[in-house]
Structure formats: C-alpha cells, structure tokens
Design a protein around this motif. Structure first.
Motif, short mmCIF file in Angstrom:
data_model
loop_
_atom_site.label_atom_id
_atom_site.label_comp_id
_atom_site.label_asym_id
_atom_site.label_seq_id
_atom_site.Cartn_x
_atom_site.Cartn_y
_atom_site.Cartn_z
N ARG A 78 -1.61 2.80 -2.31
CA ARG A 78 -2.36 3.96 -1.82
C ARG A 78 -1.48 5.21 -1.68
N SER A 79 -0.23 5.04 -1.30
CA SER A 79 0.65 6.18 -1.03
C SER A 79 1.92 6.06 -1.85
N SER A 86 -5.45 4.43 -8.24
CA SER A 86 -5.59 3.88 -6.88
C SER A 86 -4.90 4.73 -5.83
N GLU A 122 -3.95 7.52 -3.22
CA GLU A 122 -4.68 8.47 -2.38
C GLU A 122 -3.77 9.55 -1.80
N LEU A 155 0.82 -1.22 0.00
CA LEU A 155 0.00 0.00 0.00
C LEU A 155 0.85 1.26 0.00
#
Length: 396
Positions: free
Chosen positions: A77-78, A99, A101, A54
């Motif tokens: 995510r990151s 995807s 964030e 992630l």
C-alpha cells in the motif's frame, strides 16, 4: 555342521524394503517450499518491509536509482522513497503498481518527471513531491490518478501551473504549492478541483496585478463554500507589498476591465462589436474544460455564428463569461438590499411628514373653531345673569 549365516542386512536388522524411495520425494517438497516461500515474503534490497508487506520503506538509503520494484510484496500500500538522491525517473518506473495508495518522493533531486509517470497507479490517494528541484510539470503528468486526494508540490521551483495539469485529479481535497516561484495562476487550471478543501499558497512571490484577478475570485469562491486558503502575500506592486490578496478590495482591480476594453477596442474589438456580436458575446455559453485551450485561434468563424460560440470563440471571451466574480455578485446584492431598505425608509419619512402636516392643519383648524365659539359662550352667560336679576326684582 554348516556355518551360521546372517541375513544380508546385518545382525538384528530387517531386510531392506521398498519404503525408502519416499525420502527423495520429501526432499523435493522441501526444496519447492524453500523456493516459493522467499517469493511470497520478498522485499527489494535495501528496503525494509513491514511484517504484513503493506509498507515498503526505502527512505534515507542514499539511493540514486530505484530499487527493483518488481520485488515488492503483493498488495503493498505504501512506498516510501524520501531522503534519497533521485534526479530522474523513467517513464515506466512505476508500471504495474496499481495496489499502491501512498507514494513519497520528497527530499530528492528530481528536476523533471515524464508524462504519464503515474499512469498505472489508479488507486494512489497521496502523492508527495515535497522539496525537489521541479521547475516545470507536464500537463499529462498526473494522468490516471483519478483517486488522488492529497498532492504536495511544496518547496520546488515551479513558476506556473499549466492548463490541464489538474484535470485528471478532480477528487483532490488537499493541495500544497507553497514555497515555489509562482507569480500568478490561471483560474482555468483550478476549475476542475470542485472537491478541494485545503490549499496552501504561501511563500511565493505573488504579483497582485490583473493576471491574478480571476484567481482571486476563484479563491473567494473556494472560501465561500467552506474551503481553506493560507495567506497569499503580495510582493508587487509596492503599494500592496505585504498585504494578503484576500483582503484587497475588488474595486482595486477595476482598472483591469478598462485595460481589457481598451485592448479589445484597439485589437480585435472591431470583430466583436460587429453585427450580431451582442448576442454572441456575453450570451455565449460557459467554456467547457476542453474549450479552454490557448492554442485555439480567436478568428475561427463569424462573430454572430451561434454554433461556434462554445468552441470557436476566443478562450478569453468564454473564460470571462464563465468566471463571474463572487465578490461582484455580493456587491450587487448588497446594493440592491441597501436600495430597497433606503426606499422603504424614505417612504416612511414621507408618510410621517404628510401625517405631521395633516395633523398640524387639523389642530390649527380646531383652534380657530374653538376661538370662534368662546365669545358666544360669554354672551350666553351674561343673558342668564340678567334673567336672574329680573326674577329677583319681580319677587321683591
């Protein structure tokens, strides 16, 4: 006696059978797994990826170009790209990264970002561009960032925020423009931020003149609905140097209205004051977001044409009609309330004075009546005494 013969497979070994071919099949399966497994757990060098894939940390690697982002684990995510040496990015640098964030590009040397750079990052909620060399931003830079909630543009060289830059990030809740070269800001550029809760504007060379008046009114509206704004200290003019513009009374900007009236009377004021302009000026509807365009000409149609009042009117007119200062509304409300209270107090004082005069006149009349009755009461007492003496003498 014929010699003893052994089977072809050797002593004690069973003859070869057809069960050996599965061994190559098993090896093929192992090779296929060996090829597929690295793809599922890949990480772009020289980055570090978390065990679940992630978080991808590429920060502090001295990179001057982006790592192969096509090797990012699926569902990342990151993406942390801080503390590197990036000076520019291609228009498709972050393509197909929906995807993500969180994107951190802080502490680099970025001086120019192409329009639509983050177009494919529809799920991005936090973007950090802190401490770069950005001096200008394209109005379409944040296109596609409808989910963005936090934007950090602090410690750059920005001197303005172009109109339309923040139109695509209406869900923004935290914004930092601290430590730039901002002298003033257009209120229209911040109108789309209806959900903003925190705004950082400190450490900028603010010029607290007429150009900052409308933005001051917008800050008051933000504070009125519960938002937070840090200190906005003025550098010019000299008599306001070091003062927070939030504490500068709105009356100090009254001369701006006079200047606008003078400029309007000297320039295009004749067309505005013509027949029918009274109903088409102040009564025109508020500007829409698309109508606030500095390239629109101010002389597109007659002044009394109501059909062109929304888009054909000069942008300054609709902005003035739209941006009603909150402090002025409060001042008007305060004056009205104070007038009502003063009126009630005056009426009560008049009533008290009238009551006092009536009471005094009644008391004076009563005293006069009382004085008139006192001699009569004295004569009655004398007659009573004479009658008693006569009765006594008659008895004697």
């Amino acid at each position: 006696m014929p010699p003893h013969t052994h089977p072809p497979g050797g002593i004690g070994l069973p003859p070869p059978t057809a069960q050996q071919p599965p061994r190559p099949v098993f090896l093929c399966v192992l090779c296929l797994l060996a090829v597929l497994l690295p793809c599922t757990s890949s990480c772009p060098p020289p980055c570090l990826c978390s065990s679940d894939g992630l978080v991808v940390d590429c920060g502090g690697r001295g990179l001057s170009s982006l790592p192969p982002l096509n090797l990012l684990p699926q569902g990342s995510r990151s993406l942390l790209l801080a503390n590197n040496k990036f000076s520019s990015l291609g228009a498709t640098a972050f393509a197909n990264l929906s995807s993500l964030e969180v994107l951190d590009l802080s502490n680099n040397y970025l001086d120019n970002l192409p329009a639509g750079l983050f177009r494919d990052m529809s799920n991005l909620t936090r973007l950090t561009l802190h401490n770069n060399s950005l001096t200008g931003l394209d109005r379409d830079l944040f296109q596609g960032l409808g989910s963005l909630q936090s934007l950090d543009l602090s410690l750059n060289g920005l001197s303005s925020v172009p109109l339309g830059l923040l139109d695509e990030v209406q869900g923004l809740r935290w914004l930092s423009l601290a430590g730039n070269r901002l002298h003033g800001l257009e209120r229209a550029a911040f109108e789309p931020l209806a959900n903003l809760q925190h705004l950082e504007l400190g450490h900028n060379p603010w010029e607290c003149d007429c150009n900052l008046r409308d933005f001051k009114h917008w800050m008051e509206w933000l504070l009125y609905r519960g938002g937070k704004v840090d200190a906005v200290e003025c550098t010019l003019p000299k008599d306001l140097r070091g003062r927070d513009i939030r504490g500068v009374p709105v009356e100090m900007f009254n001369y701006c209205l006079q200047l606008e009236d003078e400029n309007g009377a000297g320039g295009g004021g004749a067309s505005r004051s013509g027949p029918g302009s009274g109903s088409g000026g102040p009564a025109s509807p508020p500007c829409s977001r698309n109508a606030v365009d500095p390239t629109v000409a101010s002389d597109s149609g007659n002044a009394g044409d109501e059909s062109s009042a929304g888009g054909g009117e000069a942008p300054a007119e609709c902005v003035r009609a739209r941006y009603r200062p909150v402090s002025v509304r409060r001042a008007i409300g305060t004056v009205v309330i104070a007038g009502v209270v003063c009126g009630i107090v005056c009426i009560m004082m008049v009533a008290a004075a009238a009551y006092g005069c009536i009471y005094a006149s009644l008391m004076a009349k009563y005293q006069r009546e009382l004085k008139k009755r006192q001699p009569l009461m004295g004569d009655g007492e004398a007659d009573g005494e004479e009658r008693e003496e006569k009765q006594i003498s008659s008895v004697a």
